[in-house]
Design a protein around this motif. Structure first.
Motif, PDB file in Angstrom:
ATOM      1  N   GLU A  93       0.812  -1.216   0.000  1.00  0.00           N
ATOM      2  CA  GLU A  93       0.000   0.000   0.000  1.00  0.00           C
ATOM      3  C   GLU A  93       0.847   1.269   0.000  1.00  0.00           C
ATOM      4  N   ALA A  94       1.838   1.362   0.881  1.00  0.00           N
ATOM      5  CA  ALA A  94       2.648   2.582   0.993  1.00  0.00           C
ATOM      6  C   ALA A  94       3.464   2.831  -0.277  1.00  0.00           C
ATOM      7  N   ALA A  95       4.046   1.780  -0.829  1.00  0.00           N
ATOM      8  CA  ALA A  95       4.836   1.933  -2.055  1.00  0.00           C
ATOM      9  C   ALA A  95       3.950   2.349  -3.223  1.00  0.00           C
ATOM     10  N   THR A  96       2.744   1.787  -3.292  1.00  0.00           N
ATOM     11  CA  THR A  96       1.820   2.143  -4.371  1.00  0.00           C
ATOM     12  C   THR A  96       1.358   3.589  -4.227  1.00  0.00           C
ATOM     13  N   LEU A  97       1.118   4.031  -2.988  1.00  0.00           N
ATOM     14  CA  LEU A  97       0.737   5.426  -2.759  1.00  0.00           C
ATOM     15  C   LEU A  97       1.862   6.364  -3.173  1.00  0.00           C
ATOM     16  N   GLN A  98       3.094   6.016  -2.832  1.00  0.00           N
ATOM     17  CA  GLN A  98       4.241   6.843  -3.216  1.00  0.00           C
ATOM     18  C   GLN A  98       4.348   6.928  -4.738  1.00  0.00           C
ATOM     19  N   TRP A  99       4.161   5.803  -5.421  1.00  0.00           N
ATOM     20  CA  TRP A  99       4.203   5.807  -6.889  1.00  0.00           C
ATOM     21  C   TRP A  99       3.096   6.682  -7.462  1.00  0.00           C
ATOM     22  N   ALA A 100       1.877   6.527  -6.939  1.00  0.00           N
ATOM     23  CA  ALA A 100       0.739   7.285  -7.454  1.00  0.00           C
ATOM     24  C   ALA A 100       0.946   8.781  -7.259  1.00  0.00           C
ATOM     25  N   CYS A 101       1.496   9.174  -6.125  1.00  0.00           N
ATOM     26  CA  CYS A 101       1.720  10.594  -5.855  1.00  0.00           C
ATOM     27  C   CYS A 101       2.760  11.192  -6.803  1.00  0.00           C
ATOM     28  N   SER A 102       3.636  10.363  -7.336  1.00  0.00           N
ATOM     29  CA  SER A 102       4.630  10.874  -8.287  1.00  0.00           C
ATOM     30  C   SER A 102       4.098  10.916  -9.718  1.00  0.00           C
ATOM     31  N   GLN A 103       2.921  10.317  -9.946  1.00  0.00           N
ATOM     32  CA  GLN A 103       2.401  10.195 -11.304  1.00  0.00           C
ATOM     33  C   GLN A 103       1.201  11.079 -11.628  1.00  0.00           C
ATOM     34  N   ALA A 104       0.396  11.433 -10.632  1.00  0.00           N
ATOM     35  CA  ALA A 104      -0.882  12.093 -10.928  1.00  0.00           C
ATOM     36  C   ALA A 104      -1.115  13.294 -10.016  1.00  0.00           C
ATOM     37  N   PRO A 105      -1.905  14.262 -10.502  1.00  0.00           N
ATOM     38  CA  PRO A 105      -2.239  15.421  -9.673  1.00  0.00           C
ATOM     39  C   PRO A 105      -3.340  15.127  -8.654  1.00  0.00           C
ATOM     40  N   LEU A 106      -4.069  14.011  -8.834  1.00  0.00           N
ATOM     41  CA  LEU A 106      -5.148  13.623  -7.926  1.00  0.00           C
ATOM     42  C   LEU A 106      -5.040  12.125  -7.665  1.00  0.00           C
ATOM     43  N   VAL A 107      -4.977  11.762  -6.371  1.00  0.00           N
ATOM     44  CA  VAL A 107      -4.895  10.355  -5.978  1.00  0.00           C
ATOM     45  C   VAL A 107      -6.060  10.065  -5.042  1.00  0.00           C
ATOM     46  N   LEU A 108      -6.882   9.104  -5.420  1.00  0.00           N
ATOM     47  CA  LEU A 108      -8.026   8.682  -4.618  1.00  0.00           C
ATOM     48  C   LEU A 108      -7.663   7.375  -3.937  1.00  0.00           C
ATOM     49  N   VAL A 109      -7.711   7.346  -2.614  1.00  0.00           N
ATOM     50  CA  VAL A 109      -7.298   6.175  -1.839  1.00  0.00           C
ATOM     51  C   VAL A 109      -8.512   5.633  -1.094  1.00  0.00           C
ATOM     52  N   SER A 110      -8.794   4.343  -1.281  1.00  0.00           N
ATOM     53  CA  SER A 110      -9.914   3.746  -0.554  1.00  0.00           C
ATOM     54  C   SER A 110      -9.550   3.629   0.917  1.00  0.00           C
ATOM     55  N   ALA A 111     -10.568   3.564   1.759  1.00  0.00           N
ATOM     56  CA  ALA A 111     -10.352   3.460   3.199  1.00  0.00           C
ATOM     57  C   ALA A 111      -9.602   2.180   3.548  1.00  0.00           C
ATOM     58  N   ALA A 112      -9.850   1.101   2.811  1.00  0.00           N
ATOM     59  CA  ALA A 112      -9.172  -0.166   3.078  1.00  0.00           C
ATOM     60  C   ALA A 112      -7.679  -0.071   2.781  1.00  0.00           C
ATOM     61  N   VAL A 113      -7.310   0.581   1.699  1.00  0.00           N
ATOM     62  CA  VAL A 113      -5.893   0.763   1.368  1.00  0.00           C
ATOM     63  C   VAL A 113      -5.246   1.694   2.382  1.00  0.00           C
ATOM     64  N   ALA A 114      -5.936   2.754   2.758  1.00  0.00           N
ATOM     65  CA  ALA A 114      -5.393   3.707   3.731  1.00  0.00           C
ATOM     66  C   ALA A 114      -5.140   3.026   5.074  1.00  0.00           C
TER      67      ALA A 114
END
Length: 98
Positions: free
Chosen positions: A31-52
């Motif tokens: 989860e943390a690595a995927t969030l870090q990747w997403a934050c480097s790729q897009a201006p908007l990141v939507l994270v589900s409560a389960a992933v968070a």
């Protein structure tokens, strides 16, 4: 413009994909690595409560409070992990609840 990225379960991801978002369904421990990747790729990141729930609280708070990219918590289809009750938290911080 870059498409938003959704991080969450496969069922919700199907709907976000139809809406034009890129989607990722991270496995346990990713989860943390995927969030870090997403934050480097897009201006908007939507994270589900389960992933968070799989990301350390300090990291999640840091990402949610950053100005860019915008990171938002969204409910997942199963509703297994509830979203935090922000109204109760604010009432407590303002001293309106004992």
């Amino acid at each position: 413009m870059t498409a938003p990225i959704y991080l969450g379960d496969e069922i919700s991801a199907a709907g976000y994909r139809l809406a034009g978002a890129l989607v990722r369904t991270p496995g346990a421990g990713e989860e943390a690595a995927t969030l870090q990747w997403a934050c480097s790729q897009a201006p908007l990141v939507l994270v589900s409560a389960a992933v968070a729930a799989g990301i350390h609280d300090a990291v999640m708070r840091e990402r949610l409070s950053a100005l860019a990219p915008l990171v938002l918590l969204v409910p997942d289809a199963q509703g297994v992990v509830p979203l935090p009750d922000l109204a109760a938290r604010l009432r407590g911080q303002l001293g309106l609840e004992a």
